[in-house]
Design a protein around this motif. Structure first.
Motif, short mmCIF file in Angstrom:
data_model
loop_
_atom_site.label_atom_id
_atom_site.label_comp_id
_atom_site.label_asym_id
_atom_site.label_seq_id
_atom_site.Cartn_x
_atom_site.Cartn_y
_atom_site.Cartn_z
N ARG A 77 0.83 -1.22 0.00
CA ARG A 77 0.00 0.00 0.00
C ARG A 77 0.86 1.27 0.00
N HIS A 78 2.06 1.15 0.59
CA HIS A 78 2.95 2.32 0.68
C HIS A 78 4.34 1.89 0.20
N PRO A 79 4.51 1.71 -1.11
CA PRO A 79 5.77 1.18 -1.61
C PRO A 79 6.96 2.09 -1.33
N SER A 80 8.13 1.48 -1.41
CA SER A 80 9.35 2.25 -1.18
C SER A 80 9.49 3.35 -2.23
N ALA A 81 9.74 4.57 -1.77
CA ALA A 81 9.93 5.70 -2.69
C ALA A 81 11.18 5.51 -3.54
N LEU A 82 12.10 4.68 -3.07
CA LEU A 82 13.30 4.38 -3.87
C LEU A 82 12.95 3.42 -4.99
#
Ligand SMILES: O=P(O)(O)OC[C@H]1O[C@H](O[C@H]2O[C@H](CO)[C@@H](O)[C@H](O)[C@H]2O)[C@H](O)[C@@H](O)[C@@H]1O
Length: 370
Positions: free
Chosen positions: A94-99
């Motif tokens: 739901r909140h994937p890594s921004a990298l």
């Protein structure tokens, strides 16, 4: 979400409203002048009545809500699921890594002006036991300096503005201290101009009260070993990171006994810290909007604000971005949490990697003239 009206004292006309998301670790304790139902003395007594989206108290249940809330701010009390969990319903999906999603983020920002908002503690500097020693690593400082050359950049923090400036030491940034109640920024689109910059302090009338409460809290909590009271100018922090957990209830009682005399102050909570602040409707989300306006982006559709933060108070800013449908929030956390942020990063090290990638991308983008 649960909401609990918690009488501070059976005889008092003051009660505390505790909002607590379940299983979310976020809570807000708001002091309001209202008549509580009669309650026996003791730690905190509350009662229950169902509402659509929250629980209002009105019966026999006896909960030490402050203590529960304090425990909720401690990872040792959170049933941690590793962020690498690949369950489709898991946090990282739901909140994937921004990298990992860097290209996607860049794609979404195309043709828009990126504006960066950065929380300080736990985002730019790792969490340490002593709040006075929360220095920003030099490589992070260099990265933020480069970032500010590429995009307008602001620090939005619960700290006193002067103190965070001493840690960051970058004059090219904008600063919103005391949870946004002390802002210095540009004056492009602002109604609060003073020359070319702006100083906005919506809670200035609270200064004498905050000073008074600070002194009382220092006095009241000095018997609790490890407790530390920090004056953040328009708000006060009571740290319990170094307090033995067996003494948390004692500390909560001490804070409560001071606050019951101040119905114009409310209590919010961060990472092992109780934060006392004015009841005014002002928070990091409002500070973000204020800074966007000051930068001349009040009604712009061409702006892409990115807010990075690790704490409950950062959720107000994440929500603003969600509601505006502009840019996004990035939550810094090693543990799954309920959040309005779109993406996640695990720790300040990953924050630095992300900021460096933004800088590299911007430099390339400038060179290629894309
Ligand atoms: O908005 P922030 O920049 O995240 O500030 C929130 C609070 O941060 C500081 O406390 C936190 O960091 C300390 C140092 O790592 C740590 O010891 C403490 O347990 C954390 O809660 C700051 O000292 C507080 O005044 C801020 O309100």
């Amino acid at each position: 979400m649960t909401r609990q009206n918690v009488p501070l004292d059976p005889k008092s006309r003051i009660s505390v409203t505790l909002e607590m998301a379940i299983p979310k670790s976020s809570s807000i304790l708001t002091m309001a002048a209202q008549k509580p139902p009669p309650a026996p003395s003791g730690c905190i007594t509350i009662s229950r009545k169902k509402r659509v989206s929250n629980i209002e108290i009105n019966g026999e249940a006896r909960i030490n809500s402050w203590l529960d809330s304090m425990k909720a701010s401690s990872p040792t009390h959170i049933k941690a699921t590793p962020l690498t969990d690949r369950d489709p319903s898991s946090f990282i999906i739901r909140h994937p890594s921004a990298l990992d999603k860097f290209e996607q983020i860049i794609e979404a920002s195309m043709g828009k002006k990126i504006v960066m908002f950065l929380d300080y503690d736990g985002t730019l500097s790792p969490i340490v036991d002593d709040p006075d020693q929360a220095f920003m690593p030099e490589d992070m400082r260099k990265t933020v300096k480069k970032l500010a050359k590429c995009f307008p950049t602001a620090i939005v923090t619960g700290r006193c503005r002067d103190k965070v400036y001493d840690f960051v030491r970058l004059a090219e940034l904008y600063y919103a201290g005391s949870h946004g109640m002390d802002i210095t920024g540009p004056a492009k689109g602002s109604k609060h101009k003073k020359g070319s910059s702006v100083l906005f302090q919506p809670a200035s009338e609270y200064l004498p009260m905050i000073d008074e409460v600070f002194k009382q809290l220092v006095e009241k909590t000095k018997s609790t070993s490890g407790a530390q009271v920090e004056n953040n100018k328009f708000c006060v922090s009571v740290h319990f990171r170094r307090v033995d957990e067996k003494k948390w209830c004692e500390l909560a009682e001490q804070v409560k006994s001071v606050l019951k005399e101040y119905p114009k102050l409310r209590l919010t909570q961060g990472r092992k810290v109780l934060e006392i602040r004015p009841t005014i409707k002002w928070d990091k989300g409002k500070a973000l909007e204020f800074l966007l306006e000051s930068l001349g982006f009040a009604n712009s559709t061409d702006v892409f604000p990115v807010y990075i933060g690790d704490d409950r108070t950062d959720e107000d800013a994440f929500k603003v971005l969600r509601d505006r449908g502009q840019g996004f929030g990035i939550l810094v956390s090693k543990f799954p949490k309920e959040t309005s942020a779109s993406y996640s990063l695990q720790d300040p090290r990953e924050v630095m990697d992300f900021l460096q990638r933004l800088v590299q991308w911007k430099r390339l983008h400038r060179q290629s003239g894309v």
